[in-house]
Enzyme design. Structure first.
Site, PDB file in Angstrom:
ATOM      1  N   ASP A  51      -5.771  -9.867   7.068  1.00 45.97           N
ATOM      2  CA  ASP A  51      -7.214  -9.897   6.826  1.00 45.97           C
ATOM      3  C   ASP A  51      -7.651 -11.036   5.910  1.00 45.97           C
ATOM      4  OD1 ASP A  51      -5.942  -8.760   4.632  1.00 45.97           O
ATOM      5  OD2 ASP A  51      -6.664  -6.744   5.069  1.00 45.97           O
ATOM      6  N   ASN A 111      -7.937   4.806  -0.404  1.00 45.44           N
ATOM      7  CA  ASN A 111      -8.571   5.660   0.620  1.00 45.44           C
ATOM      8  C   ASN A 111      -7.751   5.680   1.914  1.00 45.44           C
ATOM      9  OD1 ASN A 111      -8.993   3.130   1.654  1.00 45.44           O
ATOM     10  ND2 ASN A 111     -11.225   3.201   1.597  1.00 45.44           N
ATOM     11  N   HIS A 153      -6.657   3.150   3.607  1.00 44.22           N
ATOM     12  CA  HIS A 153      -6.865   2.079   4.591  1.00 44.22           C
ATOM     13  C   HIS A 153      -5.582   1.267   4.765  1.00 44.22           C
ATOM     14  CE1 HIS A 153      -8.548  -0.901   1.311  1.00 44.22           C
ATOM     15  NE2 HIS A 153      -7.269  -1.122   1.484  1.00 44.22           N
ATOM     16  N   GLU A 178     -11.068   0.742   7.203  1.00 44.26           N
ATOM     17  CA  GLU A 178     -11.531   1.775   6.278  1.00 44.26           C
ATOM     18  C   GLU A 178     -11.642   3.121   6.997  1.00 44.26           C
ATOM     19  OE1 GLU A 178     -11.368   0.864   3.358  1.00 44.26           O
ATOM     20  OE2 GLU A 178     -12.814  -0.639   2.722  1.00 44.26           O
TER      21      GLU A 178
HETATM   22  C1  F6R Z   1      -4.347  -6.622   2.093  1.00 42.12           C
HETATM   23  C2  F6R Z   1      -4.664  -5.396   2.817  1.00 42.12           C
HETATM   24  C3  F6R Z   1      -4.997  -4.130   2.102  1.00 42.12           C
HETATM   25  C4  F6R Z   1      -4.136  -3.885   0.861  1.00 42.12           C
HETATM   26  C5  F6R Z   1      -4.584  -2.624   0.141  1.00 42.12           C
HETATM   27  C6  F6R Z   1      -3.798  -2.386  -1.122  1.00 42.12           C
HETATM   28  O1  F6R Z   1      -4.060  -7.666   2.988  1.00 42.12           O
HETATM   29  O2  F6R Z   1      -4.675  -5.409   3.998  1.00 42.12           O
HETATM   30  O3  F6R Z   1      -4.854  -3.056   2.988  1.00 42.12           O
HETATM   31  O4  F6R Z   1      -2.794  -3.775   1.243  1.00 42.12           O
HETATM   32  O5  F6R Z   1      -5.942  -2.719  -0.179  1.00 42.12           O
HETATM   33  O6  F6R Z   1      -4.083  -3.408  -2.041  1.00 42.12           O
HETATM   34  P1  F6R Z   1      -3.240  -3.555  -3.383  1.00 42.12           P
HETATM   35  O7  F6R Z   1      -1.861  -3.912  -2.976  1.00 42.12           O
HETATM   36  O8  F6R Z   1      -3.901  -4.683  -4.130  1.00 42.12           O
HETATM   37  O9  F6R Z   1      -3.305  -2.245  -4.083  1.00 42.12           O
END
Ligand code: F6R
Length: 254
Positions: free
Chosen positions: A67, A136, A138, A143
């Protein structure tokens, strides 16, 4: 699903790096799906160390990131393009033309999503997808929703995600509201998947991913239907997993 519970964040990264390195040794022209955020940093550090010490070769590897924020140019230090250069790509011998990240500056996001999917397909699909998980539940920026989004698409970020990611910005108001993300189908099409999580604030999401109902309201729960997923979590993130699961998992000491 195979669950590996580690004693520490560093150990989690090492376990993940071992799987990625094994994938590259077995198939030097592997296609990797990659994640950003704090979770995979220890994995990237370890992979860089393996590259520098024993010459793990990335010259034939292709990567696709999950992403990017919409409206973020690659030279913006908050962008995921910048993150990947900083933590990984500039330290290894990957070819710039083999690195792919959705273009958050594209004029037409629908066309950008289609371009990205075609590129993944043209490379033969993703061999190994690395995922983090949001509080959450994701994965990518998919989401919680009423349905699973299929392919690379524009997402409006949840307030919870904006708050969680505001730690990388001066203020929550600076966090972009939109991102472009691989879809659930894109992720599920990968041959192998590893899901990483660390810290107590991920325990609920890990529980939903591993033990909860399969529902788009907890996007990571879809991974229960994938044929080859390794969940690598430190003991804090594993805290809510029931004893029956913890009893049959592989536990590694840090
Ligand atoms: C990042 C992504 C997100 C993160 C998630 C956890 O490329 O796709 O799904 O893996 O938001 O983020 P952190 O590791 O910062 O807690």
């Amino acid at each position: 699903m195979r669950i590996v519970i580690t004693d520490s964040y560093e150990q989690m990264g090492m376990e993940a790096a071992n799987i990625v390195a094994g994938q590259i040794y077995l198939k030097p022209d592997s296609v990797l799906g990659l994640a950003t955020g704090s979770t995979p940093v220890s994995m990237y550090e370890r992979l860089v160390a393996v590259h520098k010490t024993v010459g793990l070769d990335f010259s034939e590897v292709t990567t696709f990131n999950l992403d990017e924020y919409i409206g973020m140019s690659p030279d913006n230090p908050q962008s995921y393009h910048y993150f990947m250069q900083e933590y990984f790509f500039r330290h290894i011998n990957i070819r710039p033309e083999n690195v792919h990240i959705p273009d958050g500056m594209a004029k037409d996001m629908l066309a950008e999503g289609e371009r990205y999917e075609k590129l993944i397909a043209a490379k033969g699909g993703i061999d190994l997808q690395v995922l983090g998980i949001g509080q959450n539940a994701h994965i990518g920026f998919n989401e919680p929703d009423l349905k699973f989004a299929a392919t690379t698409h524009t997402v409006e970020l949840d307030e919870e995600t904006i708050q969680a990611n505001s730690r990388f910005f001066q203020d929550a108001s600076e966090v972009p509201r939109y991102a472009i993300s691989m879809g659930i189908k894109t992720i599920m099409m990968a041959e192998h998947v590893i899901l990483l999580a660390n810290g107590r604030n991920k325990a609920k999401a890990v529980y939903k991913a591993v033990c909860g109902d399969v529902t788009p309201e907890a996007p990571a729960s879809i991974l229960q239907l994938h044929r080859d997923v390794v969940v690598i979590v430190d003991k804090e993130a594993a805290a809510l997993l029931p004893e029956q699961i913890r009893g049959v998992t592989i536990t590694r000491k840090g």
